[in-house]
Every structure is written in C-alpha cells, then in structure tokens.
Design a protein around this motif. Sequence first.
Motif, short mmCIF file in Angstrom:
data_model
loop_
_atom_site.label_atom_id
_atom_site.label_comp_id
_atom_site.label_asym_id
_atom_site.label_seq_id
_atom_site.Cartn_x
_atom_site.Cartn_y
_atom_site.Cartn_z
N ASP A 213 -5.52 -7.56 2.63
CA ASP A 213 -5.90 -8.88 3.19
C ASP A 213 -4.75 -9.70 3.44
O ASP A 213 -4.57 -10.70 2.76
CB ASP A 213 -6.88 -9.40 2.09
CG ASP A 213 -8.23 -9.01 2.10
OD1 ASP A 213 -9.14 -8.97 2.98
OD2 ASP A 213 -8.38 -8.55 0.96
N THR B 14 -17.10 2.64 7.86
CA THR B 14 -16.66 2.01 6.52
C THR B 14 -16.42 0.42 6.99
O THR B 14 -16.39 -0.43 5.99
CB THR B 14 -15.62 2.65 6.11
OG1 THR B 14 -15.90 4.23 5.43
CG2 THR B 14 -15.02 2.13 4.80
N ALA B 15 -15.69 0.35 8.13
CA ALA B 15 -14.94 -0.94 8.47
C ALA B 15 -16.14 -1.91 8.76
O ALA B 15 -17.35 -1.76 9.20
CB ALA B 15 -14.09 -0.83 9.54
N LEU C 113 -7.71 -1.61 6.95
CA LEU C 113 -8.05 -0.65 6.12
C LEU C 113 -7.04 0.31 6.28
O LEU C 113 -6.82 0.99 7.48
CB LEU C 113 -9.46 -0.11 6.33
CG LEU C 113 -10.48 -1.46 6.35
CD1 LEU C 113 -11.95 -0.62 6.64
CD2 LEU C 113 -10.68 -1.96 5.07
N CYS D 190 0.80 -1.32 0.09
CA CYS D 190 0.08 0.05 -0.01
C CYS D 190 0.86 1.28 0.18
O CYS D 190 1.82 1.20 0.91
CB CYS D 190 -0.74 -0.01 1.30
SG CYS D 190 -1.97 1.52 1.39
N VAL E 268 -7.82 -1.30 0.80
CA VAL E 268 -8.37 -2.54 1.79
C VAL E 268 -7.22 -3.81 1.62
O VAL E 268 -7.09 -4.24 0.42
CB VAL E 268 -9.77 -3.13 1.21
CG1 VAL E 268 -10.07 -4.33 2.03
CG2 VAL E 268 -10.63 -2.02 1.35
N ARG F 33 -8.69 -7.96 7.85
CA ARG F 33 -8.57 -6.88 6.83
C ARG F 33 -7.85 -5.86 7.46
O ARG F 33 -8.10 -5.44 8.61
CB ARG F 33 -9.61 -6.57 6.08
CG ARG F 33 -10.62 -7.49 5.40
CD ARG F 33 -11.56 -7.00 4.48
NE ARG F 33 -12.30 -5.79 5.01
CZ ARG F 33 -13.17 -5.15 4.11
NH1 ARG F 33 -13.38 -5.28 3.04
NH2 ARG F 33 -13.89 -4.13 4.95
N PRO G 158 -10.55 4.04 1.62
CA PRO G 158 -9.37 3.33 1.90
C PRO G 158 -8.82 2.64 1.18
O PRO G 158 -9.44 1.82 0.16
CB PRO G 158 -10.09 2.59 3.26
CG PRO G 158 -11.38 2.52 2.93
CD PRO G 158 -11.74 3.65 2.08
N ILE H 71 -7.92 -0.58 11.52
CA ILE H 71 -7.91 0.76 10.71
C ILE H 71 -6.52 1.35 11.17
O ILE H 71 -6.45 1.65 12.28
CB ILE H 71 -9.39 1.40 11.36
CG1 ILE H 71 -10.62 0.73 11.17
CG2 ILE H 71 -9.13 2.90 10.73
CD1 ILE H 71 -11.52 1.54 11.76
N MET I 153 -14.55 6.32 9.40
CA MET I 153 -13.54 5.14 9.12
C MET I 153 -14.15 3.93 9.80
O MET I 153 -14.42 2.89 9.13
CB MET I 153 -12.05 5.63 9.69
CG MET I 153 -11.58 6.46 9.02
SD MET I 153 -9.76 6.53 9.49
CE MET I 153 -10.05 7.85 10.91
N ASP J 18 -12.16 -5.64 11.30
CA ASP J 18 -11.13 -5.09 10.42
C ASP J 18 -10.24 -4.12 11.26
O ASP J 18 -10.53 -3.54 12.37
CB ASP J 18 -11.76 -4.00 9.48
CG ASP J 18 -12.51 -4.76 8.44
OD1 ASP J 18 -12.23 -5.81 8.05
OD2 ASP J 18 -13.43 -4.12 7.55
N PHE K 138 -6.52 4.35 5.79
CA PHE K 138 -7.05 5.74 5.38
C PHE K 138 -5.96 6.71 5.33
O PHE K 138 -5.25 6.75 6.36
CB PHE K 138 -8.18 6.14 6.33
CG PHE K 138 -9.50 5.25 6.01
CD1 PHE K 138 -10.33 5.66 5.46
CD2 PHE K 138 -9.52 4.06 6.91
CE1 PHE K 138 -11.71 4.93 5.57
CE2 PHE K 138 -10.65 3.31 6.89
CZ PHE K 138 -11.77 3.74 6.08
#
Length: 393
Positions: free
Chosen positions: A166, A219-220, A174, A119, A164, A172, A162, A226, A216, A224, A176
Amino acid sequence: MNARPATPLQLFLCGDVMTGRGIDQILPFPSEPTLHESYVRDARHYVTLAEEANGKIPRAADWNYIWGDALSAINQADTRIINLETSVTCCDDYWPGKGIHYRMHPENIRCLTAAGIDCCCLANNHILDWGYEGLTETLRTLDEAGIAHAGAGRDAIRAAAPAVLDPVGNTRVLVFAYGMTTSGIPAQWKASKHRPGVNLLDDCSDKTAHRIARKMTDTARPGDLIVTSIHWGPNWGYEISAQETNFARCLIDGGVHLVHGHSAHHLKPLEVHEGRLVLYGCGDFLTDYEGIGGHQNFRPGLTLIYLVGIHPRDGRLTALRMLPMKVRRFCMEHATNEDTEWLAGNLSCHGAEVRLAENHFLELRLQEIPERSAGGPAWLHSGPCSDAPPGRD
C-alpha cells in the motif's frame, strides 16, 4: 468539478540481490563462513578477491554501505521491489548436490530495511539453498522485519499468494512471484499442499499464462496494480525465446500491469507492450562476484536501477528512468560514462528509445507502439556461451 488527475506511482525494481556469502561477511553479523563449493570453501575468500581487484573493503560495514550511490535513487520510489536471491538463516543444513549456497545472517536483514525494501520476491534458485528450515527462517525474518514477500512459502497456497503493498493513497500493488526450472530452480523445490517451497511454473505456455493471469486478476480488487515477477531463463545470452515473449505478452493482455523478469547475470531486453512495461532480464544487482572474471562481453558487472512510473488507474507506463550502476568494493557506484553510453545504444526496443538524460540517468522515450512482431524485442545478439566461472551459479 473535475477530479484531479492521479499522480503516477513510482516503483523501484532491480535484478538479483545476493547479500549472502562475501557481502554477508562484511556486515556486522557475518555467518559462519564455511562453504560447500567445489572451488571455494570459505565465504571470506570472495571478500579477498574483491579487495585484490579494487581495494580494501570495510568490515562490520554500516547498513547503508552496500547501497552506496544507489540509495538516493532508491529513495525516490514510492515502493521498492527486489528479487532476493539469498536465504536469510543460521541453518547449516545446506541443500546437497547444489554447487552454490547463499545465506545471510538474520541479524543482517537491516541492510534491506536500510534501503526501505518493501517486497522480496523469493521464487528463485537460491531461496532453499539451506533447506526447508532455512526457508522457514527466511520467511520468519522477513515477517519480523516488516518486509513483504512472494514466491515461496510454507505450502503451495502461501507460496502462490501475492505480496500486498500500500504505497500511496487508495492504490494497492499486488506482487506475484513465479519461478521456472529454466533458471536453475530444482523441480523438487516446488511447493505442494503439504511441503514448503517455491511457486514454480510447469512451463511458459500460452495456456499457463492465461491461467495465472486469470488467477491474478481474480485476486485483485478494482484499482489494484499487478506486478508479475518471474525468475526465468539461462544465465548467459541476450536472446529471448518466442515462448518467453508470448508468455509476457499474454500476461499483459490478461490484465497484468508490469512484468519483472530476472535470472541472467547480465541485463537483457525490455519492451513496451500495449502501453505496459516488460523487463525480460534485470541482470545481477548486488553480488559478491567482484574479482571473478569471465563473460566480459556481456558486461556482467553493469546493472540498472529501474524507476518505473505507472498510472494508478490503468497501469499504463508513464515514464521509465534507469540509473546505470556497478559494484565496487561491495558498494554500488555510478557506472562510467562509457558504460552508460553503451547501454543507451543497446537498450532501445520495439516502440521505445533509450536516451541519455541528466544526473547519470537513462530514460525511455515512448513512441507510437508498432504492431506486434512475430519475434522478440530487437537488441544485441550473441552466440552460445561457455559455462560460468567458479563462484557464479
């Protein structure tokens, strides 16, 4: 029958990765070297400065070269997150009025895939150095390379979305990414409904922190983790403003599991708040600043690999190992023992003590977390600094 305890997730984090300009010139596909700086007009000059300081640098270097001694540590992580402070484009339409412009040729994206980067955070003050066309090509190149990104996009919705990831099992991550004008991001770079740009925050008030934390967490999905990556603050100085401290703590209180801060050219404090990690400033990581003097009291060439252990169920910090590094001949090398000892003596903070460990590492020894203090984390303090030397933005 009791369920087996979840294995902590290992994240690799670092500061600003600038693979443009001089570093781009030593990779197999160098960009056209013309620069639009007031001091330097050719990107190859930064290679010359580094060679004058430390010796010959290979040309058309292999994709692993720039990572050097860092690669084995990076490979220990389940997922790898960087702040990419470089536009990945062949576009020549540079942003006017800006002192420094970083770009890397799109074919050189393989230097990132060689390190397994998962990322790239893009909400920073260099991602639009080569205009909207350059940003669009950067996004397309990352997508084609299979590298997730966050913090910039073709419109405000996509800039705020975000990444995402895995990494293992059902967990997961995320990511941001947000930027602030305090880091030098031009206000006009803010993405809008009809314009590409950066996911730029208007301020770092408690109200804004609560608002984006709610967004945030909404969204999760349950389970998850964050990560909030923030490009904020000036280039020089160890002090953390009360606003930044409150902002980071509000994010943690609002459900964020880790705050990844960056922008300054040197390492800044860290903190453990409510059992979760806040990195206020991860410093520069990969740059072509070798051979550029100034601000030596900050040890700007000294950086850290952060290997963060996080419990997958609640985001609690389980371990933090840090590997001190320096860039020499545009290649990551282990820091000296003296630099490592200096860091061990100056990274300790509220609720945590940094100590020397094996194999060049520093580690965080978690202690009982004290009640919140009114000020920021305890660390080094320094007076006002002069402007950065040529070549550093």
